[in-house]
Design a protein around this motif. Structure first.
Motif, PDB file in Angstrom:
ATOM      1  N   HIS A 160      67.410  63.248 -15.310  1.00  0.00           N
ATOM      2  CA  HIS A 160      67.113  62.461 -14.115  1.00  0.00           C
ATOM      3  C   HIS A 160      65.632  62.069 -14.065  1.00  0.00           C
ATOM      4  CE1 HIS A 160      67.228  61.314  -9.888  1.00  0.00           C
ATOM      5  NE2 HIS A 160      66.181  62.092  -9.697  1.00  0.00           N
ATOM      6  N   GLU A 161      64.754  63.034 -14.339  1.00  0.00           N
ATOM      7  CA  GLU A 161      63.315  62.761 -14.256  1.00  0.00           C
ATOM      8  C   GLU A 161      62.815  61.895 -15.408  1.00  0.00           C
ATOM      9  OE1 GLU A 161      61.560  63.068 -11.789  1.00  0.00           O
ATOM     10  OE2 GLU A 161      62.450  64.630 -10.554  1.00  0.00           O
ATOM     11  N   SER A 162      63.645  61.780 -16.462  1.00  0.00           N
ATOM     12  CA  SER A 162      63.213  60.981 -17.616  1.00  0.00           C
ATOM     13  C   SER A 162      62.848  59.558 -17.175  1.00  0.00           C
ATOM     14  CB  SER A 162      64.314  60.953 -18.677  1.00  0.00           C
ATOM     15  OG  SER A 162      65.407  60.161 -18.251  1.00  0.00           O
ATOM     16  N   LEU A 163      63.550  59.058 -16.160  1.00  0.00           N
ATOM     17  CA  LEU A 163      63.301  57.684 -15.698  1.00  0.00           C
ATOM     18  C   LEU A 163      61.880  57.551 -15.160  1.00  0.00           C
ATOM     19  CD1 LEU A 163      66.620  57.314 -13.678  1.00  0.00           C
ATOM     20  CD2 LEU A 163      66.193  56.542 -16.013  1.00  0.00           C
ATOM     21  N   ASN A 164      61.479  58.552 -14.380  1.00  0.00           N
ATOM     22  CA  ASN A 164      60.160  58.495 -13.750  1.00  0.00           C
ATOM     23  C   ASN A 164      59.025  58.634 -14.753  1.00  0.00           C
ATOM     24  OD1 ASN A 164      61.331  58.260 -11.223  1.00  0.00           O
ATOM     25  ND2 ASN A 164      61.530  60.478 -11.011  1.00  0.00           N
ATOM     26  N   ILE A 165      59.292  59.379 -15.815  1.00  0.00           N
ATOM     27  CA  ILE A 165      58.234  59.615 -16.800  1.00  0.00           C
ATOM     28  C   ILE A 165      57.786  58.299 -17.427  1.00  0.00           C
ATOM     29  CG2 ILE A 165      57.683  60.680 -19.014  1.00  0.00           C
ATOM     30  CD1 ILE A 165      59.751  62.865 -18.270  1.00  0.00           C
ATOM     31  N   ILE A 166      58.779  57.479 -17.790  1.00  0.00           N
ATOM     32  CA  ILE A 166      58.444  56.217 -18.451  1.00  0.00           C
ATOM     33  C   ILE A 166      57.646  55.330 -17.497  1.00  0.00           C
ATOM     34  CG2 ILE A 166      59.419  54.141 -19.553  1.00  0.00           C
ATOM     35  CD1 ILE A 166      59.706  56.825 -21.115  1.00  0.00           C
ATOM     36  N   ASP A 167      58.058  55.307 -16.232  1.00  0.00           N
ATOM     37  CA  ASP A 167      57.311  54.517 -15.246  1.00  0.00           C
ATOM     38  C   ASP A 167      55.875  55.024 -15.133  1.00  0.00           C
ATOM     39  OD1 ASP A 167      59.714  53.281 -14.794  1.00  0.00           O
ATOM     40  OD2 ASP A 167      60.165  54.377 -12.948  1.00  0.00           O
ATOM     41  N   GLN A 168      55.751  56.329 -15.011  1.00  0.00           N
ATOM     42  CA  GLN A 168      54.429  56.930 -14.828  1.00  0.00           C
ATOM     43  C   GLN A 168      53.521  56.628 -16.023  1.00  0.00           C
ATOM     44  OE1 GLN A 168      53.457  58.400 -12.083  1.00  0.00           O
ATOM     45  NE2 GLN A 168      51.399  58.798 -12.875  1.00  0.00           N
TER      46      GLN A 168
ATOM     47  N   LEU B  16      58.604  43.051 -22.529  1.00  0.00           N
ATOM     48  CA  LEU B  16      59.253  44.237 -21.956  1.00  0.00           C
ATOM     49  C   LEU B  16      59.364  45.343 -23.006  1.00  0.00           C
ATOM     50  CD1 LEU B  16      61.965  42.431 -19.821  1.00  0.00           C
ATOM     51  CD2 LEU B  16      59.682  43.220 -19.146  1.00  0.00           C
ATOM     52  N   LEU B  17      59.708  46.532 -22.528  1.00  0.00           N
ATOM     53  CA  LEU B  17      59.656  47.699 -23.407  1.00  0.00           C
ATOM     54  C   LEU B  17      60.784  47.712 -24.435  1.00  0.00           C
ATOM     55  CD1 LEU B  17      58.694  50.245 -20.647  1.00  0.00           C
ATOM     56  CD2 LEU B  17      57.238  49.506 -22.553  1.00  0.00           C
ATOM     57  N   ASP B  18      60.452  48.171 -25.613  1.00  0.00           N
ATOM     58  CA  ASP B  18      61.415  48.259 -26.704  1.00  0.00           C
ATOM     59  C   ASP B  18      61.963  49.695 -26.770  1.00  0.00           C
ATOM     60  OD1 ASP B  18      62.900  47.531 -28.893  1.00  0.00           O
ATOM     61  OD2 ASP B  18      61.271  47.798 -30.339  1.00  0.00           O
TER      62      ASP B  18
ATOM     63  N   ALA C  94      54.239  55.248  -9.497  1.00  0.00           N
ATOM     64  CA  ALA C  94      54.361  54.145 -10.458  1.00  0.00           C
ATOM     65  C   ALA C  94      55.573  53.260 -10.161  1.00  0.00           C
ATOM     66  CB  ALA C  94      54.477  54.714 -11.866  1.00  0.00           C
ATOM     67  N   PRO C  95      55.435  51.952 -10.337  1.00  0.00           N
ATOM     68  CA  PRO C  95      56.596  51.061 -10.236  1.00  0.00           C
ATOM     69  C   PRO C  95      57.440  51.125 -11.504  1.00  0.00           C
ATOM     70  CG  PRO C  95      54.659  49.801 -10.838  1.00  0.00           C
ATOM     71  CD  PRO C  95      54.207  51.235 -10.671  1.00  0.00           C
ATOM     72  N   ASP C  96      58.593  50.495 -11.504  1.00  0.00           N
ATOM     73  CA  ASP C  96      59.436  50.502 -12.697  1.00  0.00           C
ATOM     74  C   ASP C  96      58.666  49.978 -13.909  1.00  0.00           C
ATOM     75  OD1 ASP C  96      62.391  50.742 -13.764  1.00  0.00           O
ATOM     76  OD2 ASP C  96      61.509  48.918 -14.622  1.00  0.00           O
ATOM     77  N   ALA C  97      58.885  50.634 -15.019  1.00  0.00           N
ATOM     78  CA  ALA C  97      58.093  50.344 -16.209  1.00  0.00           C
ATOM     79  C   ALA C  97      58.219  48.902 -16.675  1.00  0.00           C
ATOM     80  CB  ALA C  97      58.502  51.296 -17.330  1.00  0.00           C
ATOM     81  N   ASN C  98      59.356  48.271 -16.425  1.00  0.00           N
ATOM     82  CA  ASN C  98      59.534  46.900 -16.891  1.00  0.00           C
ATOM     83  C   ASN C  98      59.164  45.859 -15.841  1.00  0.00           C
ATOM     84  OD1 ASN C  98      60.038  46.780 -19.566  1.00  0.00           O
ATOM     85  ND2 ASN C  98      62.281  46.756 -19.397  1.00  0.00           N
TER      86      ASN C  98
END
Lengths: 640, 252
Positions: A120-128, A143-145, B137-141
């Protein structure tokens, strides 16, 4: 059984547990947070992210690292990537699937609730990380690859060339540096924790040695967080950095913290084989290479022709043959064992016949050199620097090496060890990977623990101590711990033996690799358990440390770490002996299927083996945390 | 193969140091340079002489711990290679190799080949970050980053903070290190909000510890990650602009 192993898993459906828990934990008022001092040991992904996040919340944080700068921590060397269930690729990924893959990949020996939270927290890590400026790989649209990674059939791995760990660590380090500048984090570099201090059953501080001056000092806090990584260096030759060690968590274990599944070790399939006896460490080649590289050996034993002259039909692409569905992308434990089997059969390649080919010829033909170069350039360069062979022209040679330890301090859902006030995060704890970790999940766990989980859970403990100052550093509890540390240093300095610390470390490593490495058996483990104590006795009387303790003394530093490895090694063998089943990276020769695959015994071993220090390293006491699987059905892993 | 090592030995910062000569025989050309130091240290301990202190850790060229001057070159003769990744096949058997610590006022000596590089941490603390509290942080994309910008930012971000650039510079300038971090963050959309303050603050802390850049270019040659001195140009341009922009921002 005397340890209290209450995992404190919150009630509710698996997807609601973390939210329920966040609502039920006690909070600390923002104005009160600065009254609480938290000591963090280690500045890798887990430690640095925790330090930054806790300081942002307003806690008074002190951080300790034995490196000259926090940015040196070994997280920096992680190559391949970090998983997150973003489903940016529209290939059917979800939090649930990442959770499921991680539980399955761990061969059903991890705690479901923790793993779900991680996914679940994996989503937030990428944003952070993205917001911090971590330069993840991007598509042309900006956009991210993503790419796929060993053990997964979806592309959920975010990466920054072959330096994902470096970039994520720099992100966390920079976030922490901001807090250092703000005065909310006090940073102690070149400062090694040598013991934790426990008073009335609670962790209240640490004893540290300043590696430059040799001064031994006491540090007091309301809570202590160990983010000190893994202990693969018990094998001497591993992919870990030279200084990685078990000492911090082992010292905590000796003070009462339960040590969970110490024998769960990951042997990474793709490392550069050893070239000679002087080798000091092994170098990992990222698992991502298995996306494009094909693993093979000559079909015929003793076929010494150069790789390019062996026709396709005389090659054995053994992973593709044995596991048609996953092929070269089977999980690490499965791949490692297959490679070992092939090399043991005498089919190994290279001057010492100690490797197998990882070949990019087909990928280069299919995608073009440019594309392959973009994906793996720094890895190919690294390989060439080490071996003097060009992987664009000649296949790489690889062989498995100890890489990661799934075992570690037992922690509950709050990441607290069996010592109240003592937390373990990142690789230092045991919680999320079961008996085998999937690729690109270590970075995810370190950052989930540090950025998101600990900052929420630690308040629940601290809230109970409002108005109480930390225990003064001249308290008798500190005096006793400090004296033990000084006595130990004096003992090392006065041994005046004849052999070097590294000699002992190498000998210990050989025993461990032979009997407690990729495959284990009862006679072998018993042999190890008779050889290790004998070698340890010799170490105590015959180790030679020159110089003084009153200044920089790198041999003295290593001596303490190697001594702790001697004790840990025994716990690993005892644990491996106890676990008569095979699961994940733990392969007991007595427990295998007809095809030589790991055979689990869920009725007897669906538990965490938590060992309690008794004073005798060969005789720890066993405690069990039963594992129940409600969301994922226990089933046999199959990658065929 | 056999080599002769002339190694700088110095007990501490307040004690004079000197070169000592060691013969290291029977090594293999597959060994890394640091493994030769390991072998030497094992022999020294056995002979009763204190081993040579040197910093090292990952031995994969990424942590930035290691780094010595080898025959006057930071990280030795192989381009784009950290000391730990340098292998003995780059040397002739029978050769004499001189090994010294980084020498720069900004990196005070600790012992033998070990120096104190904490000044680099001070530069990062001055602004080498993007302010984003955990959780905000906002969404990464949400923010696309053009691939070329992301790639160039990455080239800068590859810096391992080893200090070779300073050691190689005749002025002991840290411009390449500082420029790499400033460029990494300033080239990304996420880094814009603090761009001008970051640049001014980091450059000014850098100047407290290190000398000035006079465009010798030695840093780029010594850099184990081959980071381009073009980033110094980006930093200089941003520094100049920052002097104006920072004032204008205040006036708004």
């Amino acid at each position: 059984m005397t340890l209290q192993l209450d995992a404190k898993v919150p009630p509710g459906a698996i997807e609601d547990k973390w939210d329920n828990h966040k609502f039920s934990v006690r909070l600390v008022n923002p104005a009160n947070k600065r009254k609480f001092k938290i000591l963090i040991v280690g500045t890798g992904l887990a430690g640095a992210s925790a330090a930054a996040s806790l300081a942002e919340l307003g806690y008074d944080v002190e951080v300790f690292t034995f490196h000259d700068s926090p940015r040196r921590a070994h997280s920096i060397a992680a190559q391949g990537g970090i998983n997150a269930a973003k489903n940016y690729k529209n290939d059917g990924d979800s939090v649930y699937r990442l959770f499921y893959d991680t539980v399955k990949g761990g061969d059903y020996r991890s705690r479901e609730a923790n793993v779900y939270r991680l996914a679940h927290e994996s989503l937030n890590i990428i944003d952070q990380a993205t917001a911090q400026g971590v330069p993840f790989a991007r598509e042309y649209g900006g956009l991210l690859d993503n790419r796929s990674f060993g053990g997964a059939q979806v592309a959920r791995t975010f990466y920054a060339r072959g330096q994902t760990g470096q970039q994520l660590l720099l992100g966390a380090y920079q976030a922490m540096a901001r807090q250092v500048a703000a005065g909310t984090v006090k940073l102690h570099t070149r400062s090694e924790m040598l013991d934790i201090v426990v008073k009335e059953g609670r962790a209240v501080g640490i004893v540290a040695r300043d590696l430059i001056s040799g001064a031994i000092t006491n540090h007091s806090g309301h809570a202590v967080v160990l983010a000190t990584g893994g202990y693969s260096n018990v094998f001497f030759l591993s992919t870990n950095a030279m200084a990685c060690n078990v000492s911090a968590i082992w010292r905590a274990h000796r003070k009462g913290a339960g040590f969970a599944n110490p024998s769960f070790t990951q042997i990474h399939p793709t490392c550069i084989p050893a070239s000679d006896e002087f080798q000091s460490k092994l170098t990992l080649m990222s698992e991502s290479l298995r996306n494009d590289g094909r693993i093979w050996v000559p079909s015929r034993i003793g076929d010494d022709r150069p790789a390019s002259q062996i026709p396709k039909e005389e090659r054995d692409y053994f992973l593709e043959r044995m596991y048609p569905a996953f092929g070269n992308l089977v999980p690490r434990d499965v791949a490692s064992r297959a490679v070992k089997r092939i090399v043991d059969e005498g089919k190994g390649v290279g001057p010492l016949r100690n490797g197998v080919y990882l070949d990019f010829h087909d990928a280069i033909e299919r995608e073009g050199r440019q594309v392959i170069q973009e994906r793996y350039e720094n890895l190919f360069e690294m390989y060439q620097r080490i071996t003097d062979e060009d992987p664009y022209e000649v296949p790489m040679r690889i062989y498995p090496a100890p890489h990661y330890t799934m075992g570690g301090l037992w922690v509950d859902y709050n990441l607290m060890t069996t010592i109240p006030g003592l937390y373990a995060i990142g690789e230092a704890n045991f919680s999320d990977h079961g008996a085998n970790r999937l690729g690109a999940s270590a970075l995810m766990q370190g950052l989930a623990d540090g950025y998101f989980i600990l900052p929420t859970t630690i308040g629940d403990y601290l809230a109970g101590f409002l108005g109480q100052p930390p225990v003064p550093t001249d308290d008798t509890a500190f005096g006793d711990a400090g004296q033990e540390v000084r006595d130990r240093v004096d003992r090392f300095m006065s041994t005046r033996g004849s052999r070097t610390v590294d000699w002992f470390h190498k000998e210990l490593g050989k025993i461990m690799l032979e009997y407690c490495g990729m495959s284990r058996s009862e006679p072998g483990l018993n042999k190890a358990l008779s050889e290790i104590p004998a070698l340890y006795e010799e170490f105590k009387t015959d180790v030679r440390i020159l110089g003084t303790a009153g200044g920089l003394n790198q041999t003295l530093e290593r001596a303490g770490r190697v001594e702790d490895f001697f004790e840990l090694a025994q716990a690993m063998c005892v644990d491996a002996l106890h676990r008569e089943e095979s699961c994940g990276g733990h392969f007991r020769e007595e427990s295998q299927t007809e095809e030589g695959e790991a055979l689990r015994w869920d009725d007897d071993f669906a538990h965490v083996a938590v060992w309690e220090w008794t004073g005798d390293p060969a005789k720890p006491e066993l405690n069990k945390e039963p594992l129940t699987f409600e969301a994922v059905n226990l089933s046999t892993r199959s990658y065929k | 193969m056999n080599v002769t090592l002339q190694i700088w030995r110095q007990e501490g910062p307040d004690v004079p140091g000197s070169f000592k000569t060691y013969e290291v025989a029977g090594i293999s050309e597959e060994m890394s340079f640091l493994e030769v130091l390991d072998v030497l240290n094992e022999r020294l301990v056995t002979q009763g002489e204190e081993p040579v202190a040197f910093d090292h850790d990952c031995r994969e060229g990424i942590c930035g711990s290691c780094g010595v001057m080898i025959d006057g070159q930071a990280h030795g003769p192989q381009l784009g290679t950290a000391t730990c990744q340098l292998h003995m096949r780059k040397f002739e058997s029978g050769s004499t190799i001189t090994v010294e610590p980084w020498r720069a006022a900004g990196f005070p000596l600790v012992k033998d080949l070990v120096v104190d590089r904490s000044s680099f941490d001070r530069i990062i603390e001055a602004g080498g970050y993007i302010t984003v509290d955990t959780g905000s942080a906002p969404d990464a994309n949400l923010t696309p980053v053009p691939k070329p910008a992301a790639d160039i930012a990455f080239d800068a971000a590859a810096c391992i903070g080893c200090g070779a650039c300073v050691a190689a510079c005749p002025n002991s300038a840290a411009n390449l290190f500082t420029a790499a971090k400033i460029s990494h963050l300033n080239l990304l959309p996420q880094g814009q909000a603090e761009r001008w303050a970051r640049t001014e603050n980091m450059v000014e802390v850098m100047e407290e510890y290190f000398g000035s850049c006079t465009n010798h270019g030695e840093c780029e040659k010594a850099c184990p990650k081959s980071i381009s001195i073009d980033f110094i140009a980006i930093m200089n341009a941003d520094y100049l602009k920052a002097k104006v922009k920072n004032r204008r921002l205040v006036a708004q």
